[in-house]
Design an enzyme around this catalytic site. Sequence first.
Site, short mmCIF file in Angstrom:
data_model
loop_
_atom_site.label_atom_id
_atom_site.label_comp_id
_atom_site.label_asym_id
_atom_site.label_seq_id
_atom_site.Cartn_x
_atom_site.Cartn_y
_atom_site.Cartn_z
N GLU A 124 0.77 -1.11 0.01
CA GLU A 124 0.03 -0.15 -0.01
C GLU A 124 0.95 1.17 0.21
O GLU A 124 1.83 1.46 0.82
CB GLU A 124 -0.96 0.13 1.22
N GLU A 211 -12.42 2.03 3.68
CA GLU A 211 -11.70 1.90 5.05
C GLU A 211 -12.60 2.62 5.90
O GLU A 211 -13.41 3.51 5.68
CB GLU A 211 -10.77 2.84 4.98
P1 C2E Z 1 -3.72 3.87 7.29
O1 C2E Z 1 -2.95 2.94 6.43
O2 C2E Z 1 -4.82 4.47 6.57
O3 C2E Z 1 -4.59 2.55 8.26
C1 C2E Z 1 -5.78 2.72 8.54
C2 C2E Z 1 -5.85 3.02 10.20
O4 C2E Z 1 -7.33 3.39 10.26
C3 C2E Z 1 -5.34 2.39 11.08
O5 C2E Z 1 -4.79 3.04 12.14
C4 C2E Z 1 -6.74 1.51 11.65
O6 C2E Z 1 -6.48 1.17 13.01
C5 C2E Z 1 -7.54 2.44 11.54
N1 C2E Z 1 -9.00 2.08 11.52
C6 C2E Z 1 -9.36 0.79 10.77
N2 C2E Z 1 -10.65 0.70 11.03
C7 C2E Z 1 -11.28 1.90 11.57
C8 C2E Z 1 -12.58 2.39 11.98
O7 C2E Z 1 -13.58 1.67 11.61
N3 C2E Z 1 -12.64 3.55 12.73
C9 C2E Z 1 -11.45 4.31 12.73
N4 C2E Z 1 -11.62 5.59 13.48
N5 C2E Z 1 -10.51 4.00 12.44
C10 C2E Z 1 -10.37 2.65 11.75
P2 C2E Z 1 -3.66 3.03 12.84
O8 C2E Z 1 -3.29 1.52 13.15
O9 C2E Z 1 -3.48 3.50 13.82
O10 C2E Z 1 -2.48 3.46 11.77
C11 C2E Z 1 -2.52 4.89 11.31
C12 C2E Z 1 -1.74 5.10 9.97
O11 C2E Z 1 -0.21 4.77 10.49
C13 C2E Z 1 -1.86 4.23 9.00
O12 C2E Z 1 -2.82 4.74 8.36
C14 C2E Z 1 -0.79 4.36 7.96
O13 C2E Z 1 -0.65 5.43 7.39
C15 C2E Z 1 0.47 4.12 9.36
N6 C2E Z 1 1.05 3.15 9.51
C16 C2E Z 1 0.46 1.79 10.22
N7 C2E Z 1 1.30 0.83 10.05
C17 C2E Z 1 2.51 1.28 9.20
C18 C2E Z 1 3.70 0.43 8.73
O14 C2E Z 1 3.98 -0.60 8.86
N8 C2E Z 1 4.31 1.36 8.02
C19 C2E Z 1 4.14 2.70 7.41
N9 C2E Z 1 4.88 3.32 6.73
N10 C2E Z 1 3.22 3.42 7.91
C20 C2E Z 1 2.16 2.58 8.92
CA CA Z 2 -2.99 1.60 4.61
CA CA Z 3 -5.78 4.26 4.48
#
Ligand code: C2E
Ligand code: CA
Ligand code: CA
Length: 256
Positions: A124, A211
């Site tokens: 992604e 999402e």
């Molecule tokens: P993202 O890639 O857009 O990931 C989706 C985020 O939305 C995740 O937050 C997930 O927990 C959250 N989410 C999923 N379903 C729902 C829902 O129904 N409601 C709400 N309010 N939120 C939901 P998370 O895990 O806190 O991650 C935040 C961001 O951090 C991610 O957004 C991504 O940009 C980054 N990230 C996470 N893991 C990695 C990684 O391994 N590498 C990199 N480079 N970035 C990462």
């Molecule tokens: Ca993502």
């Molecule tokens: Ca996303």
Amino acid sequence: MEAERTRTAEAGVFQVWYQPQVALETGALCGAEALVRLADGRGGVIPPAEFIPELERSGRITELDETVLRTVCADLREAERHGVRLGPVSVNLSRLHLGRADAAERLAAIVQESGVPERELVFELTETAAHSDETDELERLLGRLRAMGFAVSLDDYGIGFSTLKLLADMPFDYLKLDRYFVIRSETPRARAILESTVRLAERLGARTVAEGVETDEQLAFVRRAGCFAAQGYYFFRPLPFAGYLRAARAQRRREE
Ligand code: C2E
Ligand code: CA
Ligand code: CA
């Protein structure tokens, strides 16, 4: 407190959690997104928003992404030993990979070393990373990854620099519609955008993933709009590996 977290980040006590994705036509699990967490040392976890910005500033985020990929590959192998197919799993890549000429080769080497088939992984790349001066690099990286047999996904679609030029030139397999549009699905304008984007993606040979689905109404809406899959708290919160393995196993039992 800040210093303590940074030290932990450097010590590398990262965990990979998985948020399952659900195919809207069948209601079956169809993969997951890997999401990084940092252990806080007291049994809890710290979300990425609290440590990724610092890793991006220092340039170490690419290393973290590779660590996440290595863990995902090991988990996929572990699940296979239990007779459970977990994939395809989506792995997030920071835009800082775009500045590395050998990014695709490095990622492919990690996967090859693990023995996991390329088709079990989706990379992604956030579309918000595509500042106009980076689109050539983005196009090159997506193209190389696809040529190697990986699927690629445009993340956070619709809230960044998405231009039709980007869609015209960029090869991709999945389009992830940002939660912004899902939340606003009761407004006619957001609906119009979501529905026509699904059709546009389809015409371009890609599948859409919605999402952040949290409610019955949002689910009904993204299903009606024709999205292929959805991800959100309505179905599952991100789960540690063991939890995801259990969910995937339960799914397999339902299919048998
Ligand atoms: P993202 O890639 O857009 O990931 C989706 C985020 O939305 C995740 O937050 C997930 O927990 C959250 N989410 C999923 N379903 C729902 C829902 O129904 N409601 C709400 N309010 N939120 C939901 P998370 O895990 O806190 O991650 C935040 C961001 O951090 C991610 O957004 C991504 O940009 C980054 N990230 C996470 N893991 C990695 C990684 O391994 N590498 C990199 N480079 N970035 C990462
Ligand atoms: Ca993502
Ligand atoms: Ca996303």
